[in-house]
Design a protein around this motif. Structure first.
Motif, PDB file in Angstrom:
ATOM      1  N   SER A  57     -24.390  -6.071 -20.176  1.00 45.41           N
ATOM      2  CA  SER A  57     -23.551  -5.106 -19.484  1.00 45.41           C
ATOM      3  C   SER A  57     -24.074  -3.720 -19.759  1.00 45.41           C
ATOM      4  N   ALA A  58     -23.640  -2.806 -18.955  1.00 46.80           N
ATOM      5  CA  ALA A  58     -24.054  -1.416 -19.151  1.00 46.80           C
ATOM      6  C   ALA A  58     -22.941  -0.528 -18.660  1.00 46.80           C
ATOM      7  N   ALA A 104     -29.807   1.461 -21.290  1.00 49.48           N
ATOM      8  CA  ALA A 104     -28.635   0.678 -20.887  1.00 49.48           C
ATOM      9  C   ALA A 104     -27.372   1.533 -20.913  1.00 49.48           C
ATOM     10  N   GLY A 131     -26.733   3.097 -17.718  1.00 46.28           N
ATOM     11  CA  GLY A 131     -26.663   2.208 -16.559  1.00 46.28           C
ATOM     12  C   GLY A 131     -28.000   1.844 -15.970  1.00 46.28           C
ATOM     13  N   LEU A 132     -29.042   1.773 -16.810  1.00 49.16           N
ATOM     14  CA  LEU A 132     -30.395   1.495 -16.343  1.00 49.16           C
ATOM     15  C   LEU A 132     -30.950   0.246 -17.034  1.00 49.16           C
ATOM     16  N   ASP A 133     -31.454  -0.664 -16.245  1.00 43.34           N
ATOM     17  CA  ASP A 133     -32.116  -1.882 -16.741  1.00 43.34           C
ATOM     18  C   ASP A 133     -33.607  -1.684 -16.505  1.00 43.34           C
ATOM     19  N   GLU A 152     -29.692   8.788 -10.001  1.00 45.18           N
ATOM     20  CA  GLU A 152     -30.408   7.880 -10.907  1.00 45.18           C
ATOM     21  C   GLU A 152     -31.438   8.639 -11.733  1.00 45.18           C
ATOM     22  N   ALA A 203     -26.272  -2.695 -13.686  1.00 44.53           N
ATOM     23  CA  ALA A 203     -27.281  -1.715 -14.088  1.00 44.53           C
ATOM     24  C   ALA A 203     -28.350  -1.589 -13.010  1.00 44.53           C
ATOM     25  N   LYS A 204     -28.862  -0.389 -12.839  1.00 43.85           N
ATOM     26  CA  LYS A 204     -29.925  -0.142 -11.864  1.00 43.85           C
ATOM     27  C   LYS A 204     -31.255  -0.579 -12.484  1.00 43.85           C
ATOM     28  N   HIS A 205     -31.956  -1.497 -11.802  1.00 46.38           N
ATOM     29  CA  HIS A 205     -33.234  -1.971 -12.325  1.00 46.38           C
ATOM     30  C   HIS A 205     -34.356  -0.996 -11.975  1.00 46.38           C
TER      31      HIS A 205
END
Length: 356
Positions: A29-30, A80, A83-85, A255, A53-55
């Motif tokens: 999770s993020a 993470a 919100g970033l993967d 982003e 999460a945004k890849h």
């Protein structure tokens, strides 16, 4: 020569086993992206769903302290948190990685600045977001039995760089010019990557090479002869650039804001959590010994500012010195976007990180 380079490649593979970014499962999770709407759900008190999460795919050009910040941001969970993967990819050769960035294979690239600047001068939409210093960190080193003790003595000898047009190649050209050695009187050999160039020198396949990152302590331990040190000479450049493309910024500015905040927070971690950072660096440097990794950590520490602004003077130096053709219609500001760093400076983000 070809057989010797093959032997060097084999030795390098053994020395750098595990140097690729360690595989990590995507975070379970993020935190939701800033500004992402979250529905309240039907049941009172029920947990709100977390936005996925945004890849992102991020390339880095060498296992070097100069490119360590994305490693730190990933391994500490800072990416993470925003919100970033993020998947990290080692791609040897600055021109190669820059081409992949332009092609859209990567969202961001930690890479040598000259290639980003050349690409922009050639009408690509590359842009520098940050740098890890304003001087070359490369060294030129010679095989212990080569008999070479100065840059001037490279005339007629073989010298390894990662790729023609790379940062290591640019550094070599500057030093040869300063020593009044014509470039065409040196056998410049592109080996595909900076560690490969150093390994070829250490096996005797090449007389000398540009050396950086994890291969510096290896070369010193093997008795390689130091011919020039970019940091000691303070030869200006934009070192260790973080780059993206303007179309990527236009596609999702929010982003990029989150990515840059994670990047700056990871710099804070690097600057304030020495031992934990060295342990992370070891993971990406093939399990290099602690004391050798600590040496590289200290080298990197000198370049990482709390807000990693690229130097206008350094960009101008690259423009004046490294472009294949003059670009008088372009100025330094055309090559970087510091608006994200300025936002963090103005809203107190960095002061909050450092408690001042």
């Amino acid at each position: 020569m070809r057989l010797a380079l093959c032997i060097a490649s084999g030795l390098l593979s053994l020395a750098l086993a595990g140097c690729q970014a360690p595989a990590r499962p995507a975070p379970a999770s993020a935190e939701p992206a800033a500004g992402t709407p979250v529905s309240s759900g039907p049941a009172a008190g029920a947990a709100a769903p977390v936005a996925p999460a945004k890849h992102l795919d991020v390339g880095y050009v060498a296992p070097s302290e100069t490119f360590a910040i994305p490693w730190v941001a990933k391994e500490t969970g800072i990416f993470a948190k925003y919100g970033l993967d993020v998947d990290l990819h080692h791609v040897a050769g600055t021109p190669r990685l820059t081409q992949s960035l332009i092609a859209g294979d990567f969202d961001y690239a930690a890479v040598g600045a000259p290639a980003l600047i050349r690409a922009r001068a050639g009408d690509a939409d590359t842009v520098i977001l940050a740098s890890s210093g304003n001087y070359f960190t490369f060294k030129i080193m010679a095989h212990p039995q080569s008999g070479i003790h100065s840059i001037a003595e490279l005339r007629g000898r073989s010298v390894g760089v990662s790729q023609i047009g790379s940062t290591s190649h640019t550094f070599l050209k500057i030093l040869l010019a300063q020593a009044n050695v014509p470039l065409d009187e040196v056998n410049v050999v592109q080996t595909g990557g900076n560690p490969e160039a150093a390994a070829a020198m250490l096996t005797g396949a090449l007389d000398a090479s540009a050396v950086s990152g994890i291969m510096v302590p290896t070369a010193e331990r093997a008795g390689a002869i130091l011919l020039a040190d970019g940091l000691a000479l303070k030869i200006p450049t934009v070192n260790g650039a973080l780059g993206t493309t303007r179309r990527h910024i236009e596609r999702d500015r929010g982003e990029v804001q989150r990515f840059m905040r994670a990047y700056v927070e990871a710099i804070h971690f690097y600057r304030t959590e020495r031992d934990a950072t060295i342990a992370i660096m070891q993971q990406y440097m093939g399990g290099l010994a602690w004391d050798e990794t600590a040496y590289l950590y200290e080298q990197g520490l000198d370049g990482y500012e709390p807000l990693p602004y690229p130097s206008e003077e350094a960009v101008q130096t690259v423009l004046d010195r490294d472009l294949d053709a003059p670009a008088p219609h372009l100025k330094p500001a055309d090559f970087y976007d510091v608006s994200f760093l300025q936002e963090m400076e103005q809203d107190g983000f960095v002061k909050e990180l450092y408690g001042s």
